[in-house]
Design a protein around this motif. Structure first.
Motif, PDB file in Angstrom:
ATOM      1  N   GLY A  28      55.205  18.237  25.476  1.00  0.00           N
ATOM      2  CA  GLY A  28      56.574  17.813  25.763  1.00  0.00           C
ATOM      3  C   GLY A  28      57.596  18.725  25.112  1.00  0.00           C
ATOM      4  N   LEU A  29      57.318  19.146  23.884  1.00  0.00           N
ATOM      5  CA  LEU A  29      58.236  20.050  23.195  1.00  0.00           C
ATOM      6  C   LEU A  29      58.304  21.411  23.886  1.00  0.00           C
ATOM      7  CD1 LEU A  29      57.392  19.156  19.496  1.00  0.00           C
ATOM      8  CD2 LEU A  29      59.482  18.596  20.757  1.00  0.00           C
ATOM      9  N   ILE A  30      57.179  21.890  24.382  1.00  0.00           N
ATOM     10  CA  ILE A  30      57.177  23.162  25.110  1.00  0.00           C
ATOM     11  C   ILE A  30      58.026  23.036  26.376  1.00  0.00           C
ATOM     12  CG2 ILE A  30      55.736  24.716  26.476  1.00  0.00           C
ATOM     13  CD1 ILE A  30      53.557  24.305  24.320  1.00  0.00           C
ATOM     14  N   ILE A  31      57.887  21.930  27.088  1.00  0.00           N
ATOM     15  CA  ILE A  31      58.662  21.728  28.321  1.00  0.00           C
ATOM     16  C   ILE A  31      60.150  21.615  28.014  1.00  0.00           C
ATOM     17  CG2 ILE A  31      59.074  20.136  30.240  1.00  0.00           C
ATOM     18  CD1 ILE A  31      56.050  19.456  30.089  1.00  0.00           C
ATOM     19  N   LEU A  32      60.496  20.958  26.908  1.00  0.00           N
ATOM     20  CA  LEU A  32      61.902  20.727  26.574  1.00  0.00           C
ATOM     21  C   LEU A  32      62.594  21.930  25.932  1.00  0.00           C
ATOM     22  CD1 LEU A  32      61.910  17.080  25.207  1.00  0.00           C
ATOM     23  CD2 LEU A  32      62.978  17.927  27.295  1.00  0.00           C
ATOM     24  N   GLY A  33      61.853  22.905  25.461  1.00  0.00           N
ATOM     25  CA  GLY A  33      62.442  24.033  24.748  1.00  0.00           C
ATOM     26  C   GLY A  33      63.613  24.696  25.452  1.00  0.00           C
ATOM     27  N   PRO A  34      63.445  25.181  26.680  1.00  0.00           N
ATOM     28  CA  PRO A  34      64.570  25.819  27.370  1.00  0.00           C
ATOM     29  C   PRO A  34      65.751  24.876  27.593  1.00  0.00           C
ATOM     30  CG  PRO A  34      62.503  26.344  28.462  1.00  0.00           C
ATOM     31  CD  PRO A  34      62.194  25.290  27.439  1.00  0.00           C
ATOM     32  N   SER A  35      65.474  23.634  27.906  1.00  0.00           N
ATOM     33  CA  SER A  35      66.555  22.673  28.153  1.00  0.00           C
ATOM     34  C   SER A  35      67.352  22.395  26.889  1.00  0.00           C
ATOM     35  CB  SER A  35      65.991  21.359  28.699  1.00  0.00           C
ATOM     36  OG  SER A  35      65.376  21.579  29.943  1.00  0.00           O
ATOM     37  N   VAL A  36      66.676  22.299  25.759  1.00  0.00           N
ATOM     38  CA  VAL A  36      67.376  22.059  24.499  1.00  0.00           C
ATOM     39  C   VAL A  36      68.291  23.237  24.182  1.00  0.00           C
ATOM     40  CG1 VAL A  36      67.057  21.809  22.003  1.00  0.00           C
ATOM     41  CG2 VAL A  36      65.692  20.442  23.566  1.00  0.00           C
ATOM     42  N   LEU A  37      67.828  24.441  24.440  1.00  0.00           N
ATOM     43  CA  LEU A  37      68.665  25.621  24.214  1.00  0.00           C
ATOM     44  C   LEU A  37      69.891  25.600  25.127  1.00  0.00           C
ATOM     45  CD1 LEU A  37      69.128  28.336  22.824  1.00  0.00           C
ATOM     46  CD2 LEU A  37      67.764  29.381  24.635  1.00  0.00           C
ATOM     47  N   VAL A  38      69.712  25.251  26.390  1.00  0.00           N
ATOM     48  CA  VAL A  38      70.835  25.184  27.322  1.00  0.00           C
ATOM     49  C   VAL A  38      71.799  24.070  26.916  1.00  0.00           C
ATOM     50  CG1 VAL A  38      71.487  24.680  29.713  1.00  0.00           C
ATOM     51  CG2 VAL A  38      69.608  26.237  29.232  1.00  0.00           C
ATOM     52  N   ILE A  39      71.280  22.925  26.490  1.00  0.00           N
ATOM     53  CA  ILE A  39      72.141  21.830  26.041  1.00  0.00           C
ATOM     54  C   ILE A  39      72.978  22.285  24.848  1.00  0.00           C
ATOM     55  CG2 ILE A  39      72.128  19.565  24.909  1.00  0.00           C
ATOM     56  CD1 ILE A  39      69.668  18.896  26.687  1.00  0.00           C
ATOM     57  N   ALA A  40      72.348  22.954  23.892  1.00  0.00           N
ATOM     58  CA  ALA A  40      73.068  23.433  22.710  1.00  0.00           C
ATOM     59  C   ALA A  40      74.160  24.427  23.105  1.00  0.00           C
ATOM     60  CB  ALA A  40      72.090  24.063  21.721  1.00  0.00           C
ATOM     61  N   CYS A  41      73.818  25.410  23.916  1.00  0.00           N
ATOM     62  CA  CYS A  41      74.803  26.415  24.337  1.00  0.00           C
ATOM     63  C   CYS A  41      75.913  25.789  25.170  1.00  0.00           C
ATOM     64  CB  CYS A  41      74.116  27.538  25.103  1.00  0.00           C
ATOM     65  SG  CYS A  41      73.069  28.568  24.060  1.00  0.00           S
ATOM     66  N   PHE A  42      75.573  24.820  26.004  1.00  0.00           N
ATOM     67  CA  PHE A  42      76.567  24.110  26.810  1.00  0.00           C
ATOM     68  C   PHE A  42      77.626  23.492  25.900  1.00  0.00           C
ATOM     69  CE2 PHE A  42      77.987  20.129  28.773  1.00  0.00           C
ATOM     70  CZ  PHE A  42      78.464  20.590  29.991  1.00  0.00           C
ATOM     71  N   HIS A  43      77.179  22.808  24.851  1.00  0.00           N
ATOM     72  CA  HIS A  43      78.136  22.151  23.966  1.00  0.00           C
ATOM     73  C   HIS A  43      78.842  23.138  23.044  1.00  0.00           C
ATOM     74  CE1 HIS A  43      77.491  18.140  25.354  1.00  0.00           C
ATOM     75  NE2 HIS A  43      76.178  18.297  25.247  1.00  0.00           N
ATOM     76  N   TRP A  44      78.162  24.172  22.595  1.00  0.00           N
ATOM     77  CA  TRP A  44      78.797  25.160  21.720  1.00  0.00           C
ATOM     78  C   TRP A  44      79.868  25.958  22.446  1.00  0.00           C
ATOM     79  CZ3 TRP A  44      73.501  27.270  19.797  1.00  0.00           C
ATOM     80  CH2 TRP A  44      72.979  26.419  18.811  1.00  0.00           C
ATOM     81  N   PHE A  45      79.559  26.401  23.663  1.00  0.00           N
ATOM     82  CA  PHE A  45      80.435  27.342  24.346  1.00  0.00           C
ATOM     83  C   PHE A  45      81.351  26.723  25.397  1.00  0.00           C
ATOM     84  CE2 PHE A  45      76.656  29.940  23.155  1.00  0.00           C
ATOM     85  CZ  PHE A  45      77.275  30.634  22.118  1.00  0.00           C
ATOM     86  N   LEU A  46      80.978  25.586  25.963  1.00  0.00           N
ATOM     87  CA  LEU A  46      81.775  25.018  27.045  1.00  0.00           C
ATOM     88  C   LEU A  46      82.560  23.774  26.648  1.00  0.00           C
ATOM     89  CD1 LEU A  46      79.334  25.460  30.067  1.00  0.00           C
ATOM     90  CD2 LEU A  46      81.256  26.898  29.393  1.00  0.00           C
TER      91      LEU A  46
END
Length: 131
Positions: A79-97
């Motif tokens: 589950g953590l492997i599957i969520l890795g890219p999504s967690v990064l996108v969620i973080a960048c979404f909130h940091w930058f947008l």
């Protein structure tokens, strides 16, 4: 079972439940589309994801599968492997947008703590096997 193990289990289950409940909310409350965003750039990004026709269903499916996998100790690393890219996108979404730096930081920190907890499992991915 030690208190530390119980705490890690609760930490893991809460992480998985968030992704399950967020997915159910997107499906039930928002009809399979991203929730509306108050920041224009974030709204454009989520509208673009919805407009592709495949990204939102792909995210929903990956969140459901990974969220269920994280709930169980045996399948949590998958589950953590599957969520890795999504967690990064969620973080960048909130940091930058959206400018929600704390909310954007919670997810990668929580994710990395869980990866650290399961590091012996992940370390086997890079271990050399005898020929």
């Amino acid at each position: 079972m030690r208190y530390q193990d119980i705490a890690w289990s609760a930490f893991r289950v809460l992480f998985g439940l968030y992704f399950l409940l967020a997915t159910v909310m997107v499906l039930v409350k928002f009809g399979g589309h991203h929730p509306p965003e108050s920041v224009a750039e974030a709204a454009h990004f989520t509208l673009a994801l919805d407009a592709t026709g495949f990204m939102t269903p792909l995210l929903i499916a990956s969140f459901l599968v990974a969220g269920v996998a994280v709930l169980f100790n045996r399948t949590a690393p998958v589950g953590l492997i599957i969520l890795g890219p999504s967690v990064l996108v969620i973080a960048c979404f909130h940091w930058f947008l959206t400018g929600k730096y704390v909310w954007g930081t919670i997810w990668p920190v929580w994710y990395l703590l869980l990866v650290w907890r399961y590091w012996p499992v992940f370390a086997r991915l890079w271990a050399r096997q005898p020929a």
